[in-house]
Design a protein around this motif. Structure first.
Motif, PDB file in Angstrom:
ATOM      1  N   LEU A   1       6.440  21.475  56.669  1.00 49.44           N
ATOM      2  CA  LEU A   1       5.240  21.105  55.913  1.00 49.44           C
ATOM      3  C   LEU A   1       5.681  20.155  54.811  1.00 49.44           C
ATOM      4  CD1 LEU A   1       3.691  24.697  55.609  1.00 49.44           C
ATOM      5  CD2 LEU A   1       3.333  23.011  57.419  1.00 49.44           C
ATOM      6  N   MET A   2       5.413  18.854  54.978  1.00 50.81           N
ATOM      7  CA  MET A   2       6.005  17.808  54.143  1.00 50.81           C
ATOM      8  C   MET A   2       4.957  17.114  53.269  1.00 50.81           C
ATOM      9  SD  MET A   2       9.099  18.211  55.048  1.00 50.81           S
ATOM     10  CE  MET A   2       9.711  16.898  53.987  1.00 50.81           C
TER      11      MET A   2
ATOM     12  N   VAL B   1       2.685  16.821  65.675  1.00 51.55           N
ATOM     13  CA  VAL B   1       2.811  16.151  64.380  1.00 51.55           C
ATOM     14  C   VAL B   1       1.404  15.889  63.859  1.00 51.55           C
ATOM     15  CG1 VAL B   1       3.646  14.149  63.118  1.00 51.55           C
ATOM     16  CG2 VAL B   1       5.013  15.082  64.998  1.00 51.55           C
ATOM     17  N   VAL B   2       1.031  16.564  62.783  1.00 53.78           N
ATOM     18  CA  VAL B   2      -0.322  16.480  62.239  1.00 53.78           C
ATOM     19  C   VAL B   2      -0.359  15.446  61.125  1.00 53.78           C
ATOM     20  CG1 VAL B   2      -2.241  17.762  61.230  1.00 53.78           C
ATOM     21  CG2 VAL B   2      -0.665  18.908  62.801  1.00 53.78           C
TER      22      VAL B   2
ATOM     23  N   CYS C   1       5.768  26.682  66.754  1.00 57.72           N
ATOM     24  CA  CYS C   1       7.175  26.357  66.510  1.00 57.72           C
ATOM     25  C   CYS C   1       7.432  24.856  66.478  1.00 57.72           C
ATOM     26  CB  CYS C   1       8.046  26.977  67.605  1.00 57.72           C
ATOM     27  SG  CYS C   1       8.039  28.768  67.616  1.00 57.72           S
ATOM     28  N   GLY C   2       8.189  24.443  65.481  1.00 61.45           N
ATOM     29  CA  GLY C   2       8.647  23.063  65.413  1.00 61.45           C
ATOM     30  C   GLY C   2       7.591  22.033  65.080  1.00 61.45           C
ATOM     31  N   ALA C   3       6.388  22.453  64.735  1.00 57.39           N
ATOM     32  CA  ALA C   3       5.336  21.490  64.373  1.00 57.39           C
ATOM     33  C   ALA C   3       5.621  20.882  63.002  1.00 57.39           C
ATOM     34  CB  ALA C   3       3.970  22.174  64.369  1.00 57.39           C
ATOM     35  N   ILE C   4       5.102  19.680  62.773  1.00 60.05           N
ATOM     36  CA  ILE C   4       5.257  18.982  61.497  1.00 60.05           C
ATOM     37  C   ILE C   4       3.867  18.652  60.964  1.00 60.05           C
ATOM     38  CG2 ILE C   4       6.166  16.943  60.321  1.00 60.05           C
ATOM     39  CD1 ILE C   4       8.300  16.771  62.509  1.00 60.05           C
ATOM     40  N   VAL C   5       3.616  19.017  59.730  1.00 57.15           N
ATOM     41  CA  VAL C   5       2.361  18.669  59.055  1.00 57.15           C
ATOM     42  C   VAL C   5       2.711  17.743  57.898  1.00 57.15           C
ATOM     43  CG1 VAL C   5       0.319  19.510  57.859  1.00 57.15           C
ATOM     44  CG2 VAL C   5       1.349  20.897  59.682  1.00 57.15           C
TER      45      VAL C   5
END
Length: 416
Positions: free
Chosen positions: A334-335, A384-385, A363-367
């Motif tokens: 979460l960036m 990737v959101v 798992c491994g998702a990026i927001v």
């Protein structure tokens, strides 16, 4: 009620910034607005820039005045809208939707003063500041930026900036007005909107002096022991935070201690208590697994019965807000931090992430920054959101797109 907004810009000899500030107003999508510009008799070309926009202004002048608050009073007296917002030269709105979001993300009928979030610029970097909806903090100090607020015009015309107090309170005269309105019982309502972008290196960027002025204002109606205690703590912190020793210690605590030492402690009760001491907000029943990497834990807020699994990156530098019963799977990032790739100095920008109740992130998702994931939504593993996810939607892919809908009748807790 029309909720027409009168925006006032005060300027003196700032030809470098006046056009950008004015364009920021004209780009606003909120149509029911008017613009007033008060120039203090500039001689550097500022007045000539303002003249270019003369036919689009409700009123403007270029003449000598008795300082910034005298100029603001002139603008207030010429305002014909329902609300007054002050956009000082050099500042701008956070987005083209700022005025619209300010009015539509709250109930204006229940407010005399509406206030919202701000974005500050420092050395080219931008960081959003989330303000509190708890107005009791106004007993002790400002809780929002003056430029990120709207005062009902009828109230502001009754209470102009008190120039007779300028000698006592200097550049904090706006805070004196806010405090006066608060003590008189006017209604303050927070709106869920980011309104003003400002440069922290302005005339009021003197933490120690500002703390002293704040204290003088909040005790202008009488001495209070609790206010004295808060002043002493705030004054000491304002003095310490300007030193290198404090900055080095802060970096050690928020980086080395949090992620090298604390994340390996096997007892959650110890980790939880330590994070709370660092001002992390953690609700009842919530659990953060070991080996998570947390940036700026003091800007992390998690609701009740949520579960953060191992090896997650929680970048809270721009503000990270996680709701109740949220499941964040292994290795999620979460960036809230990013960079302006087109700027010469490649500055860092920090914008918040908000995750609603009952969300599941695979798992491994990026927001990425400035994303809101609505209640009950699901983010598939490896996605990737980059944009907001509506409530109860299932998204997947790079970039993530809606692939389905989720049952809306949810009632569970995420417990370890």
């Amino acid at each position: 009620m029309s909720n027409k907004i009168s925006v006032i810009t005060v300027v003196y000899n700032d030809v470098k910034n006046i056009r950008n500030t004015m364009e920021s107003f004209f780009l606003q999508t909120w149509e029911d607005k008017e613009y007033i510009v008060v120039d203090g008799g500039s001689t550097d070309g500022t007045a000539e820039v303002i003249k270019e926009y003369a036919d689009r202004l409700a009123w403007w002048c270029s003449e000598k005045d008795d300082g910034i608050y005298d100029a603001m009073n002139k603008g207030i007296l010429h305002a014909n809208g329902d609300w007054i917002n002050v956009l000082n030269c050099g500042d701008s709105y956070c987005s083209t939707e700022s005025l619209k979001e300010a009015m539509t993300n709250c109930d204006p009928e229940s407010a005399d003063i509406i206030y919202g979030n701000s974005v500050r610029k420092q050395l080219g970097h931008t960081i959003m500041t989330e303000v509190s909806a708890d107005t009791t903090g106004l007993n002790y100090a400002p809780i929002y930026r003056h430029g990120s607020s709207f005062v009902r015009t009828s109230v502001h015309k009754k209470y102009l900036f008190d120039l007779s107090r300028k000698k006592n309170f200097g550049y904090a005269l706006d805070w004196y007005l806010i405090y006066t309105l608060y003590k008189k019982g006017y209604r303050f309502v927070k709106t869920n909107a980011s309104i003003e972008t400002y440069d922290i290196d302005g005339m009021s960027n003197h933490p120690v002096r500002s703390t002293w002025l704040n204290y003088r204002i909040v005790t202008s109606d009488g001495f209070n022991v609790k206010k004295l205690k808060k002043f002493i703590v705030s004054f000491v912190m304002a003095a310490l935070t300007r030193g290198r020793v404090y900055r080095a210690f802060r970096k050690f605590v928020l980086e080395t201690f949090t992620n090298t030492i604390l994340s390996h402690v096997p007892i959650w009760t110890v980790r939880r208590s330590s994070l709370k001491m660092l001002r992390t907000k953690i609700g009842k029943g919530t659990y953060i697994n070991r080996h998570c990497y947390i940036m700026d834990p003091n800007r992390l807020s998690i609701g009740h019965y949520s579960h953060i699994n191992r090896m997650c990156t929680l970048d809270a530098r721009g503000g990270l807000y996680i709701g109740d019963s949220v499941s964040v799977s292994h290795g999620v990032m979460l960036m809230t931090g990013s960079h302006d790739i087109n700027a010469v100095n490649f500055p860092v920008n920090y914008l918040p992430i908000r995750i609603g109740d009952y969300v599941w992130i695979g798992c491994g998702a990026i927001v990425l920054q400035n994303v809101t994931i609505g209640k009950g939504a699901v983010v598939a593993a490896g996605s990737v959101v980059t944009k907001d996810v509506p409530p109860y939607c299932i998204v997947a892919g790079i970039p993530a797109k809606i692939i389905g809908k989720r049952n809306e009748n949810l009632d569970y807790k995420c417990e370890p």
